[in-house]
Write an enzyme that holds these catalytic residues in place. Structure first.
Site, PDB file in Angstrom:
ATOM      1  N   HIS A  68      -9.813   4.636  -0.297  1.00 18.52           N
ATOM      2  CA  HIS A  68      -8.901   4.719   0.857  1.00 18.52           C
ATOM      3  C   HIS A  68      -9.615   5.433   2.002  1.00 18.52           C
ATOM      4  CE1 HIS A  68      -4.758   3.741  -0.890  1.00 18.52           C
ATOM      5  NE2 HIS A  68      -5.608   3.490  -1.871  1.00 18.52           N
ATOM      6  N   GLY A  69      -9.010   5.353   3.201  1.00 17.43           N
ATOM      7  CA  GLY A  69      -9.559   6.099   4.336  1.00 17.43           C
ATOM      8  C   GLY A  69     -10.893   5.568   4.819  1.00 17.43           C
ATOM      9  N   GLY A  70     -11.021   4.228   4.860  1.00 12.86           N
ATOM     10  CA  GLY A  70     -12.304   3.617   5.231  1.00 12.86           C
ATOM     11  C   GLY A  70     -12.687   3.774   6.694  1.00 12.86           C
ATOM     12  N   ASP A  89       0.851  -1.185   0.000  1.00 18.10           N
ATOM     13  CA  ASP A  89       0.000   0.000   0.000  1.00 18.10           C
ATOM     14  C   ASP A  89       0.898   1.251   0.000  1.00 18.10           C
ATOM     15  OD1 ASP A  89      -2.406   1.439   0.283  1.00 18.10           O
ATOM     16  OD2 ASP A  89      -2.235   1.453   2.481  1.00 18.10           O
TER      17      ASP A  89
HETATM   18  P1  13P Z   1      -7.713   4.494   7.359  1.00 15.92           P
HETATM   19  O1  13P Z   1      -6.519   4.466   8.264  1.00 15.92           O
HETATM   20  O2  13P Z   1      -8.450   5.762   7.425  1.00 15.92           O
HETATM   21  O3  13P Z   1      -8.587   3.295   7.547  1.00 15.92           O
HETATM   22  O4  13P Z   1      -7.156   4.429   5.847  1.00 15.92           O
HETATM   23  C1  13P Z   1      -6.626   3.252   5.373  1.00 15.92           C
HETATM   24  C2  13P Z   1      -6.015   3.446   4.045  1.00 15.92           C
HETATM   25  O5  13P Z   1      -6.600   4.044   3.178  1.00 15.92           O
HETATM   26  C3  13P Z   1      -4.702   2.850   3.820  1.00 15.92           C
HETATM   27  O6  13P Z   1      -4.185   3.209   2.589  1.00 15.92           O
END
Ligand code: 13P
Length: 278
Positions: free
Chosen positions: A206-208, A82
């Site tokens: 991303h950013g779930g 990632d």
């Molecule tokens: P979060 O930390 O907000 O769940 O984001 C995860 C992410 O998008 C990792 O690339």
């Protein structure tokens, strides 16, 4: 069941109108927690680690563990790098047997993002691996204090980007950010819909952490096939450890380890249920 290319899981998710959960890991308890939940739910899953996290969880230790855990799992698992920051790290991950990589060149100018992403696509193809890239800028900044300002993905540029690079999966910026949101984020589903209508490629959110169940479901209906969860898993592990340690006078490592696995698994289970869109 097996270690599989990430693309295979994304195409399967496309056919079933669901999303695959991509869970960030940084130690053995997280790897075990993710796979325990995936096996219990009988859902494929993506194990991933960001290059920025390698300072505390070195790739030389994490990669063999992630790849062999994936091979032994009772469900199909892809192993993904990632937010790769360097081509060297991407190559290292591929040499370790990762079945998917992302080089995040989203902060570079458009033409440079295309050029570097295309070189990574060519490299990954030689390994039979999948490539993810990002266009626009997702907010926050995983593991860092400097915050990135959100820049939503331009649907027309997204089409040009996917066609020029041959990338397998596209991470979009629609108001999402890494880390805990102060309040429920205002996601730009109008932009996601326009990208979905324009771009013929599985989309990544991303950013779930901290999004609502409704937001996940809506995003899946608009072409999101991979959803990244990191902070929620890290927090679930830390909370489980805290609960155990504060409630126990003579803590032992083995019980602590099991509690951490359980904490991570509970968080992953909750997300897998939503992502399965059943
Ligand atoms: P979060 O930390 O907000 O769940 O984001 C995860 C992410 O998008 C990792 O690339």
């Amino acid at each position: 069941m097996a270690l599989v290319p990430m693309k295979e899981l994304l195409l399967r998710a496309e056919r079933k109108n669901k999303a695959v959960g991509a869970f960030s890991v940084g130690n053995m308890e997280m790897v075990r927690g993710v796979l325990r939940a995936a096996e219990e739910k009988d859902e494929p899953v993506i194990l991933q680690i960001a290059e920025k996290r390698l300072a505390s969880s070195p790739l030389t230790l994490m990669a063999p563990m992630m790849v062999s855990a994936a091979k032994e799992a009772a469900v199909d698992v892809a192993v993904h790098l990632d937010h790769g920051l360097t081509v060297e790290c991407v190559k290292q991950a591929l040499d370790f047997g990762f079945t998917s990589v992302m080089l995040d060149a989203s902060l570079l100018p458009f033409a440079q993002n295309i050029a570097v992403t295309r070189s990574v696509v060519e490299m990954a193809q030689a390994y039979g691996a999948t490539t993810e890239a990002e266009l626009g800028v997702v907010g926050g900044n995983e593991g860092d204090t400097a915050e990135h300002i959100i820049q939503c993905t331009d649907p027309q540029k997204a089409m040009e980007f996917v066609q020029s690079t041959g990338v397998d999966a596209l991470a979009v910026a629609i108001g999402n950010a890494h880390g805990n949101y102060p309040t429920l984020p205002q996601l730009r589903f109008d932009i996601l819909q326009a990208i979905h209508e324009t771009v013929d490629c599985p989309l990544v959110l991303h950013g779930g952490t901290g999004m609502s169940d409704d937001q996940f479901r809506r995003a899946i209906c608009l072409g999101i096939r991979k959803i990244n969860i990191a902070t929620a898993s890290f927090d679930a592990l830390a909370r489980a450890a805290q609960v155990y340690l504060t409630g126990c006078e003579t803590p032992d490592y083995f019980t602590l380890s099991e509690e951490m696995v359980r904490g991570v698994a509970a968080n992953v289970t909750r997300h897998l249920q939503i992502f399965a869109n059943r």
